[in-house]
Scaffold this motif. Structure first.
Motif, short mmCIF file in Angstrom:
data_model
loop_
_atom_site.label_atom_id
_atom_site.label_comp_id
_atom_site.label_asym_id
_atom_site.label_seq_id
_atom_site.Cartn_x
_atom_site.Cartn_y
_atom_site.Cartn_z
N LEU A 137 -9.77 -18.83 -37.31
CA LEU A 137 -8.73 -19.21 -36.34
C LEU A 137 -8.01 -17.97 -35.82
O LEU A 137 -7.78 -17.83 -34.61
N VAL A 138 -7.68 -17.05 -36.73
CA VAL A 138 -6.97 -15.84 -36.31
C VAL A 138 -7.83 -15.03 -35.33
O VAL A 138 -7.33 -14.51 -34.33
N ARG B 292 -10.02 -16.21 -33.19
CA ARG B 292 -9.94 -16.92 -31.90
C ARG B 292 -8.60 -16.64 -31.22
O ARG B 292 -8.53 -16.48 -30.01
N LEU B 293 -7.54 -16.64 -32.04
CA LEU B 293 -6.20 -16.41 -31.47
C LEU B 293 -6.11 -15.00 -30.90
O LEU B 293 -5.57 -14.79 -29.81
N GLU B 294 -6.66 -14.04 -31.64
CA GLU B 294 -6.61 -12.65 -31.17
C GLU B 294 -7.44 -12.48 -29.90
O GLU B 294 -7.11 -11.65 -29.04
N ALA C 178 -7.43 -22.58 -29.44
CA ALA C 178 -6.76 -22.08 -30.63
C ALA C 178 -5.27 -21.87 -30.36
O ALA C 178 -4.41 -22.24 -31.16
N LEU C 179 -4.98 -21.28 -29.20
CA LEU C 179 -3.58 -21.04 -28.83
C LEU C 179 -2.82 -22.36 -28.72
O LEU C 179 -1.67 -22.47 -29.14
N CYS D 71 -1.94 -23.83 -32.12
CA CYS D 71 -0.78 -23.15 -32.71
C CYS D 71 0.51 -23.52 -32.01
O CYS D 71 1.56 -23.68 -32.65
N LEU E 212 -0.60 -16.77 -39.47
CA LEU E 212 -0.45 -17.35 -38.12
C LEU E 212 0.94 -17.07 -37.53
O LEU E 212 1.23 -17.48 -36.40
N TRP F 51 1.82 -16.21 -33.88
CA TRP F 51 1.63 -17.25 -32.87
C TRP F 51 2.59 -18.44 -33.05
O TRP F 51 2.78 -19.22 -32.14
#
Lengths: 381, 381
Positions: free
Chosen positions: B276-277, B279-281, B287-288, B291, B323, B326
């Motif tokens: 997940l991290v 994808r967020l990065e 993913a965003l 969150c 997380l 985010w």
């Protein structure tokens, strides 16, 4: 953990408190029984009891005056004859005072209807000071000595200062010398109402007291002690979120419990809770609907409160008390549906039996508690 | 209020605790300084310190062996050389053990990945027992003596029994002899993680620790003490209601925080928080969005929690820690918008620095706390 070791000169104050605690919680006791319960010697107990007798804090039941000190069979109990405390309350539509003796018997009660919305603190506190003076005089005429006072306010209190009471329109009011030279404590009305319920109501040791007024507050009692949170601001049940994008609340949030179940939401155009109860008894649909909506919202907010606070039971007080017959079912249904699986059964939901006096009684009781906890300090023994 | 008076024979145990408390909280101190701080005589302090030295609980810094006892300038401090405790944890995807010494230095840490979902308690506890034995042996080989143990579990605990751990599929499991003859405490993982944060993390005294895992729990610390509620079930933040008619939750309720912000909701089809991290990065919209939705729900649930619990700050731990970059903005925005007017500013929101070890460290720390509170009882002094 006390930061001080026990030296012989502080042992007496501590042992006075221990003996008085045993008398208060489980007495009356003979001196021999007190010695056994406290682990102190009979000689020590007799000396401490003599001091408490002298101060009018305890009395001997069936005592033979002039008999041998510590004579077996003479029971020592808490005395309501001399030491007393003053409870005061400023609320939105009344001022109140009461005097409670050391056995927590209520000796005097006075209430003055008033309109304190958006009022001048100096003026209202002047009226309260006069009420306090006259109440103390009446108590002293009856042989009592008032040893301390506490004030209940409908707002947040920090470091002895009333920070904000939105319905009174008061901010940062420092309250002093309401009761002459007497030491004065000040606390939030929901906190003190919870303590009132503890000491003068059901006397259960574990419950969440819900105070329904124009605002909604709550006080959590666990093991006989009030939970206050970090800054004394815990228990603001009225602003628990029921519907995240619901109507705006006066707190700046949205969809708070108060929007659905505060007195203004319940009454609508009606003028009093009495008028609402009349409509409810007559089966008026709009009144029934207002109560159902409030009960549903209370069920949601109390579900969150039970998950976070884990109360032993829930006690509905203030205006929720006369409305209990109509709130009971929707609140219980909500709690049962949401909590049943995780907790087996939701906490019992009950109605407070002490009504509008809860906070002013709790105020007087708070001062009694302090005297019982440290009689040497509080009474100069 | 203790129910027992202070007799000479119980004074020593109490004074041992008072002296050790002063050394622990504000030490190192010379014996003269200890006498001043505790109000005890220098002779009494020297005798108590001699007993604590003998038991390996304290040591003398810069001491001249064979010198005069109580010699000024020789400072007494807590010793990490002998007394230690064992922390244990059974969680959904691992078993863990650690050993902590009396100064709360972490001396050993062991983790075994495992798949404990819907597992057989006897089998898993057998594995944990082997891990405990091997950890104790390693500690003792290093000269430590393990004096007690505590176990963290992802479920509700009552009277020392694990009542319900839904993700493990365990109900009413009585846990015994995990650590040979050592006394064993057992507690909920969010409670122990909060204590881990208190003793091994930021060391602030007032905060709400939020443990984000497959379930979401919380532990409130006020004035350095854990708030447990009436039955030890407080802090179930994951089931605070966010949307009253939202999706069904495994607890039987609807629209609970866990539905929006639990690990399963955050990950969706992804396999791990690491994935997940990533994808967020990379800025992946789905993913965003997950969150943002979790952060919004956390903001609502934490608003209710702040109103009810009044925490000094909010610490996000567990999977919420990686997380945090985010979650930070949506949670803060929610708290600010809803709480700003009533409280001036919402409590600070921070990230936990101790990660997944919080609960097992808190377990070991709990036993240290009990030793420090009553060394005479815990160590047989």
């Amino acid at each position: 953990m006390s930061s001080r070791g026990v030296r012989h000169d502080s042992m007496r104050a501590r042992n006075l408190a221990v003996v008085l605690d045993a008398i208060h919680r489980t007495g009356p006791h003979t001196r021999a029984a007190l010695a056994e319960r406290t682990g102190l010697t009979k000689t020590t107990v007799s000396s401490l009891v003599a001091d408490l007798l002298e101060a009018g804090v305890v009395s001997e039941r069936g005592a033979v005056r002039g008999g041998e000190r510590g004579r077996p069979g003479v029971a020592v109990s808490l005395s309501g004859q001399r030491v007393a405390t003053l409870g005061l309350e400023v609320n939105i539509d009344y001022l109140a005072a009461c005097v409670v003796d050391l056995t927590r018997a209520v000796r005097l009660r006075r209430t003055r209807p008033a309109d304190n919305r958006n009022s001048d603190p100096a003026e209202i506190l002047g009226l309260l000071r006069a009420l306090a003076r006259e109440t103390i005089e009446a108590a002293e005429a009856g042989g009592l000595r008032v040893m301390g006072a506490a004030l209940a306010v409908p707002g947040t209190v920090e470091d002895g200062v009333l920070r904000s009471a939105p319905h009174l329109g008061w901010r940062d009011v420092r309250v002093a010398d309401l009761a002459g030279d007497l030491p004065l404590a000040i606390d939030n009305e929901a906190n003190l109402a919870a303590l009132g319920e503890l000491w003068f109501g059901s006397r259960e040791a574990d419950f969440l007291y819900v105070s329904g007024e124009i605002g909604i507050g709550a006080g959590l009692v666990v093991g006989g002690a009030l939970f206050r949170g970090t800054y004394g601001l815990a228990g603001e049940l009225g602003h628990v979120v029921v519907v995240p994008d619901g109507p705006a609340c006066r707190c700046g949030g949205r969809g708070c419990l108060e929007v659905y179940a505060g007195q203004d939401a319940l009454l609508g155009p009606l003028e009093s809770v009495t008028a609402l109860v009349e409509r409810l008894e007559a089966g008026e649909p709009r009144a029934l609907e207002a109560c159902a909506r409030a009960g549903h919202a209370l069920g949601v907010a109390l579900t969150s409160a039970v998950h976070l606070l884990d109360p032993g039971r829930i006690v509905l007080g203030g205006v929720f008390a006369p409305l209990f017959p109509w709130l009971d079912a929707p609140v219980k249904d909500g709690l049962g549906a949401r909590l049943g699986q995780m907790r087996g059964a939701p906490p019992p939901l009950v109605v407070s039996g002490i009504g509008a006096d809860a906070a002013v009684l709790g105020a007087a009781g708070l001062v009694i508690q302090r005297i019982l906890a440290d009689p040497a300090q509080a009474l100069g023994l």
